[in-house]
Motif scaffolding. Structure first.
Motif, short mmCIF file in Angstrom:
data_model
loop_
_atom_site.label_atom_id
_atom_site.label_comp_id
_atom_site.label_asym_id
_atom_site.label_seq_id
_atom_site.Cartn_x
_atom_site.Cartn_y
_atom_site.Cartn_z
N UNK A 88 0.84 -1.19 0.00
CA UNK A 88 0.00 0.00 0.00
C UNK A 88 0.88 1.25 0.00
N UNK A 89 1.37 1.64 -1.18
CA UNK A 89 2.26 2.80 -1.24
C UNK A 89 1.59 4.12 -0.90
N UNK A 90 0.27 4.16 -0.93
CA UNK A 90 -0.45 5.40 -0.64
C UNK A 90 -1.05 5.41 0.76
N UNK A 91 -0.54 4.57 1.65
CA UNK A 91 -1.10 4.46 3.00
C UNK A 91 -0.43 5.44 3.96
N UNK A 92 -1.24 6.32 4.54
CA UNK A 92 -0.72 7.23 5.56
C UNK A 92 -0.18 6.44 6.75
N UNK A 93 -0.87 5.36 7.10
CA UNK A 93 -0.46 4.52 8.23
C UNK A 93 0.94 3.97 8.01
N UNK A 94 1.20 3.45 6.82
CA UNK A 94 2.52 2.87 6.52
C UNK A 94 3.59 3.96 6.52
N UNK A 117 4.45 12.85 3.66
CA UNK A 117 3.66 11.93 2.84
C UNK A 117 2.46 11.40 3.63
N UNK A 118 2.67 11.06 4.89
CA UNK A 118 1.56 10.59 5.71
C UNK A 118 0.46 11.64 5.78
N UNK A 119 0.87 12.90 5.94
CA UNK A 119 -0.11 13.99 5.98
C UNK A 119 -0.77 14.21 4.62
N UNK A 123 -4.77 14.31 5.26
CA UNK A 123 -4.49 15.71 5.59
C UNK A 123 -5.24 16.20 6.82
N UNK A 124 -6.32 15.53 7.20
CA UNK A 124 -7.09 15.97 8.37
C UNK A 124 -6.59 15.38 9.67
N UNK A 125 -5.59 14.52 9.62
CA UNK A 125 -5.16 13.78 10.81
C UNK A 125 -4.34 14.64 11.77
N UNK A 126 -4.84 14.78 13.00
CA UNK A 126 -4.07 15.45 14.04
C UNK A 126 -2.89 14.59 14.47
N UNK A 148 3.97 24.54 15.50
CA UNK A 148 3.02 23.53 15.04
C UNK A 148 2.34 22.83 16.21
N UNK A 149 3.12 22.38 17.19
CA UNK A 149 2.57 21.60 18.30
C UNK A 149 1.74 22.47 19.24
N UNK A 150 2.12 23.71 19.44
CA UNK A 150 1.33 24.61 20.29
C UNK A 150 -0.04 24.85 19.66
N UNK A 151 -0.08 24.98 18.35
CA UNK A 151 -1.35 25.16 17.65
C UNK A 151 -2.23 23.92 17.79
N UNK A 152 -1.60 22.74 17.69
CA UNK A 152 -2.34 21.49 17.86
C UNK A 152 -2.91 21.39 19.27
N UNK A 153 -2.13 21.78 20.26
CA UNK A 153 -2.60 21.68 21.64
C UNK A 153 -3.73 22.68 21.90
N UNK A 154 -3.68 23.84 21.28
CA UNK A 154 -4.78 24.79 21.42
C UNK A 154 -6.08 24.21 20.86
N UNK A 155 -5.96 23.50 19.73
CA UNK A 155 -7.14 22.92 19.10
C UNK A 155 -7.62 21.65 19.80
N UNK A 156 -6.72 20.98 20.50
CA UNK A 156 -7.07 19.74 21.20
C UNK A 156 -6.35 19.73 22.55
N UNK A 157 -6.89 20.47 23.54
CA UNK A 157 -6.20 20.63 24.83
C UNK A 157 -6.00 19.32 25.59
#
Length: 294
Positions: A88-94, A117-119, A123-126, A148-157
């Protein structure tokens, strides 16, 4: 296990999980992955009997994860992940798992490419945004990682992953006070695990608050006497206090217990003060054995 399961890798439990995934996601796949005879991963691969199960890319990726973090077998992990990628070359998980392989190998340019590439594929994955932030920490791009991480924490405390990665970025980036503020707030809400306490002890030590750091160090040691507590955060607390023998002792126990975090031993500057000690070098040499992943 790689995400902080508080016990050593369990082959039997892993086999159950992979077998279930195989049943729910059947597809054809190569069954022969080159691994040394001394690898316990062979037991897991045996679960993929062609008469019973057909492994998926996700299964190979998770096996690769165990090879890397559970056995510190980079070449074996790379072989498994290459099989997953071929499936699965297009797998975000891989690609997410390929990111961790690249970090373990110290190939941060590759890690950055894999995280992007995973993103791109999710693209919606936190989760993958957090992963990108973690890669930026390993790259030494602390400012970008913090943004980047501070913005993520603001959106998901309530994101424990964002707290761990952001406070790590603050500590290695020379901003321990910011790490303390985040971790103490999480601590009041009972959302700090031993790894977070290790970060907090190190941050207190960096601020010169030896009492605060020592209290956490002693708390972690007391807990470790009666329950499973990873030794990596205790070693962090010890090194923050300048207790180099204590830090080495905890890393040696972590080695004996095959803690997943040891794969980051030479991939973060946390233990630079003892990196030239013979005991440290012995542990690092064993963790990074079989480094050739090509």
């Amino acid at each position: 296990h790689a995400n902080g399961e508080p016990r050593p890798v369990s082959v039997d439990e892993s086999r159950v999980g992979f077998s279930s995934q195989c049943r729910f996601q059947p597809r054809s796949a190569p069954r022969q992955v080159p691994l040394p005879e001394d690898s316990n991963i062979a037991q897991l691969r045996a679960a993929f009997s062609p008469h019973v199960l057909t492994p998926t890319a996700a299964c190979y990726a998770q096996l690769g994860d165990i090879a890397i973090f559970g056995e510190w077998h980079l070449a074996g992990g790379a072989a498994l992940l290459k099989t997953a990628l071929a499936l699965e070359p297009d797998s975000a998980f891989v690609h997410g798992h390929m990111t961790w392989l690249a970090i373990a190998c110290g190939d941060y340019d590759r890690a950055l490419d894999e995280a992007k590439l995973a993103l791109a594929f999710d693209s919606a994955s936190l989760f993958y945004r957090n992963l990108l932030g973690r890669v930026l920490v390993h790259c030494g791009q602390y400012g970008k990682a913090i943004e980047l991480l501070a913005n993520l924490l603001r959106n998901d405390p309530e994101s424990a992953v964002a707290v761990e990665n952001l406070t790590l970025a603050y500590i290695v980036g020379g901003e321990p006070l910011a790490a303390v503020r985040i971790l103490e707030r999480a601590r009041r809400l009972n959302r700090v695990d031993p790894h977070g306490l290790g970060h907090l002890a190190l941050a207190y030590a960096d601020l010169g608050d030896r009492d605060g750091a020592r209290n956490i160090y002693e708390e972690l040691r007391r807990r470790a006497a009666s329950e499973y507590v990873a030794r990596w955060p205790i070693a962090m607390a010890a090194i923050g206090l300048g207790n180099e023998p204590g830090a080495l002792r905890e890393l040696e126990i972590a080695f004996d217990e095959r803690e997943a975090s040891l794969i980051f031993l030479d991939r973060l500057p946390l233990f630079a003060a003892i990196a030239k000690r013979p005991a440290y070098k012995r542990i690092a040499a064993a963790v990074y054995r079989g480094f050739d992943t090509h």
